[in-house]
Scaffold this active site. Structure first.
Site, PDB file in Angstrom:
ATOM      1  N   HIS A 260       0.811  -1.281   0.064  1.00  0.00           N
ATOM      2  CA  HIS A 260      -0.071  -0.005   0.100  1.00  0.00           C
ATOM      3  C   HIS A 260       0.960   1.340  -0.104  1.00  0.00           C
ATOM      4  O   HIS A 260       0.929   2.005  -0.724  1.00  0.00           O
ATOM      5  CB  HIS A 260      -0.860  -0.099   1.271  1.00  0.00           C
ATOM      6  CG  HIS A 260      -1.750   1.077   1.310  1.00  0.00           C
ATOM      7  ND1 HIS A 260      -3.105   1.157   0.727  1.00  0.00           N
ATOM      8  CD2 HIS A 260      -1.581   2.684   1.654  1.00  0.00           C
ATOM      9  CE1 HIS A 260      -3.652   2.394   1.008  1.00  0.00           C
ATOM     10  NE2 HIS A 260      -2.865   3.098   1.705  1.00  0.00           N
ATOM     11  N   GLU A 261       1.885   1.474   1.030  1.00  0.00           N
ATOM     12  CA  GLU A 261       2.752   2.439   1.006  1.00  0.00           C
ATOM     13  C   GLU A 261       3.462   2.528  -0.236  1.00  0.00           C
ATOM     14  O   GLU A 261       4.018   3.823  -0.683  1.00  0.00           O
ATOM     15  CB  GLU A 261       3.483   2.667   2.248  1.00  0.00           C
ATOM     16  CG  GLU A 261       2.629   2.543   3.556  1.00  0.00           C
ATOM     17  CD  GLU A 261       1.543   3.621   3.602  1.00  0.00           C
ATOM     18  OE1 GLU A 261       1.691   4.667   2.992  1.00  0.00           O
ATOM     19  OE2 GLU A 261       0.426   3.445   4.241  1.00  0.00           O
ATOM     20  N   HIS A 264       1.714   4.519  -2.841  1.00  0.00           N
ATOM     21  CA  HIS A 264       1.685   5.933  -2.541  1.00  0.00           C
ATOM     22  C   HIS A 264       2.988   6.227  -2.992  1.00  0.00           C
ATOM     23  O   HIS A 264       3.378   7.433  -3.509  1.00  0.00           O
ATOM     24  CB  HIS A 264       1.607   6.178  -1.099  1.00  0.00           C
ATOM     25  CG  HIS A 264       0.105   6.363  -0.787  1.00  0.00           C
ATOM     26  ND1 HIS A 264      -0.991   6.931  -1.220  1.00  0.00           N
ATOM     27  CD2 HIS A 264      -0.546   5.455   0.408  1.00  0.00           C
ATOM     28  CE1 HIS A 264      -2.036   6.713  -0.527  1.00  0.00           C
ATOM     29  NE2 HIS A 264      -1.873   5.973   0.235  1.00  0.00           N
ATOM     30  N   GLU A 290      -4.921   7.776  -3.378  1.00  0.00           N
ATOM     31  CA  GLU A 290      -5.315   6.575  -2.622  1.00  0.00           C
ATOM     32  C   GLU A 290      -5.391   5.590  -3.726  1.00  0.00           C
ATOM     33  O   GLU A 290      -5.542   4.218  -3.731  1.00  0.00           O
ATOM     34  CB  GLU A 290      -6.466   6.900  -1.996  1.00  0.00           C
ATOM     35  CG  GLU A 290      -6.794   5.806  -0.869  1.00  0.00           C
ATOM     36  CD  GLU A 290      -5.981   5.444  -0.030  1.00  0.00           C
ATOM     37  OE1 GLU A 290      -4.927   6.354   0.455  1.00  0.00           O
ATOM     38  OE2 GLU A 290      -6.144   4.366   0.844  1.00  0.00           O
TER      39      GLU A 290
HETATM   40 CO    CO Z   1      -3.222   5.031   1.991  1.00  0.00          CO
END
Ligand code: CO
Length: 496
Positions: A260-261, A264, A290
């Site tokens: 997830h990170e 980003h 996101e």
């Molecule tokens: Co996020």
């Protein structure tokens, strides 16, 4: 120096100071000794004051107004000026007294929320939250809006988004997702018990680094550290940091936070450094940010192809622990759908009910159709209605999120927007990249990353979110893509 050069120089000065405080913030969350906290807070507050002075200086406003009438500028330059002038004018709408009152109320609300959560007693938080809601209602009036006061708050996180568009999206969530979750609940359930065996922390860390490398995260322009809540931060596109959290008895924590990170971070690393400090060098909105993390986390990281490829790598670290587990087992375990109390632990399907509930509450609070004292009962009723579960305590209910105590109203919808944009973008990527699933299975993420860089990252804020979405996919944001994605996936997983 011409006017546009003056503008760039000033914007970069603001960016330098902002990113310097970013470094201090990152350090505070990772390595700062506890004793450093007091002076660090003072340093951050001083830097925030300098940024505010630079951003709202009268001469800067004059320069922006002059430039906004300059027809000789390129399209990109015009859009940068338009964006900066809007930010400048918005910041001018706040009086110093209002800003100070808001900042004081936020600190008080945050402290009250921490205590209330610990004691699981909403009444300890309620008076401070009432004050904040009152200030937020005032803020909507200060900022101005066309249709719904909530639009003014939503726009701070998702520029251009309208309350009525979010209502349309959530009406689809309600009408299509509620029944689908019931079908899943009625089917035979899979297990993820093996995820909670003992997994050595160092080995998990090494595997996480492998996953980040495989995605194309550039360690020459970034690094990973450990923090209690995983996050991504950047000090320019040349230095983008991620953090993770590792639990010895839960393999999934580290895996999902890394992917997830990492998603980003790839967005931030892909922003053009030539546009440093300018809107054309910044991310578009929280929803688009996101979308990048969730595309990697869900559409890529929770796919069968991804685990067919990566199970061998994972078993290099955990041969013994996972000797009875196949890629298919892993895939199913990673994709359990089950209504739950806590948003941050929710699966990718029921997650949106959590957001819908928060959106309904925020909208009602801001327009004044409910009051703070009604929150716990409203919250519990909605959890029963949408997720079919009883909320046993305020701590596991209305007090679970930090957002309201920070005064962040209008933030939650961007999480759902992120998933919906991700599904729509990924559908287009599958159309345009030959055999994308096959490439992912081989561990080749380069084609997908190149596609994201070309379609999204390189433009910075040049296109607003809705324009970008139409440019890439030929249509406005539509919930149908997310629904198709979850239907295809979970029909297979649950044999529906
Ligand atoms: Co996020």
């Amino acid at each position: 120096m011409n006017n546009y050069e003056k503008y760039k120089t000033h914007m970069r000065k603001i960016a330098d100071v902002s990113y310097a405080s970013g470094v201090l913030n990152w350090d505070q969350e990772t390595y700062m000794p506890q004793g450093g906290a007091e002076i660090r807070a003072q340093q951050l507050s001083t830097l925030a004051g300098i940024v505010h002075e630079l951003s709202s200086a009268g001469e800067f406003g004059t320069l922006l107004n002059t430039l906004s009438a300059d027809t000789s500028l390129s399209e990109k330059e015009k859009r940068n000026i338009k964006q900066s002038l809007k930010n400048y004018n918005d910041s001018k709408k706040y009086t110093t007294a209002f800003v100070q009152e808001m900042s004081r109320s936020v600190s008080e609300a945050f402290q009250a929320w921490q205590q209330a959560k610990e004691k699981s007693d909403f009444s300890l938080f309620a008076p401070k939250l009432e004050k904040l809601v009152q200030l937020k209602r005032e803020e909507c009036k200060l900022l101005g809006y066309e249709n719904h006061p909530y639009d003014a708050l939503l726009n701070q996180y998702e520029p251009g988004a309208k309350t009525k568009d979010i209502e349309i999206l959530f009406a689809d969530v309600r009408s299509q997702l509620v029944d689908f979750v019931k079908q899943i609940a009625a089917a035979p359930q899979n297990t993820d018990a093996f995820m909670y065996r003992h997994y050595d922390k160092q080995k998990q860390w090494n595997f996480g680094i492998d996953l980040l490398r495989q995605m194309g995260y550039d360690f020459n322009h970034g690094r990973q550290d450990v923090s209690s809540h995983p996050f991504t931060t950047n000090f320019s596109s040349q230095d983008v940091r991620v953090t993770t959290r590792i639990a010895e008895n839960n393999l999934s924590e580290m895996i999902w936070s890394c992917i997830h990170e990492g998603g980003h971070a790839l967005y931030e690393q892909g922003l053009p450094i030539s546009e440093y400090g300018l809107p054309s060098g910044e991310y578009i909105s929280l929803g688009i940010h996101e979308s990048q993390s969730r595309l990697w986390e869900n559409n890529v990281g929770r796919s069968l192809a991804y685990w067919k490829g990566n199970i061998t790598l994972l078993k290099k670290y955990f041969a013994e622990e996972l000797k009875d587990i196949t890629a298919e087992d892993f895939y199913k375990a990673m994709n359990l759908v089950k209504p739950s109390l806590i948003r941050t632990n929710a699966d990718e399907v029921t997650y949106h009910f959590h957001i819908m509930i928060r959106f309904e509450i925020e909208k009602a609070l801001i327009e004044g159709s409910i009051e703070v004292k009604d929150l716990p009962s409203f919250w519990n009723k909605k959890y029963k209605e949408y997720l079919g579960i009883e909320v046993p305590t305020d701590a596991q209910g209305v007090l679970q999120d930090i957002h309201w105590s920070h005064g962040s109203f209008g933030y939650f919808p961007t999480y759902s927007l992120g998933s919906f944009y991700a599904a729509q973008f990924f559908a287009k990527a599958q159309e345009q990249i030959p055999n994308l699933a096959g490439e992912i299975e081989k561990g080749n993420m380069a084609l997908l990353l190149k596609w994201l860089r070309q379609q999204i990252h390189q433009y910075g804020k040049f296109y607003p979110a809705d324009e970008l979405c139409e440019k890439i996919t030929g249509e406005k944001l539509s919930f149908g893509y997310f629904m198709d994605y979850v239907k295809n996936k979970y029909k297979y997983i649950y044999n529906l």
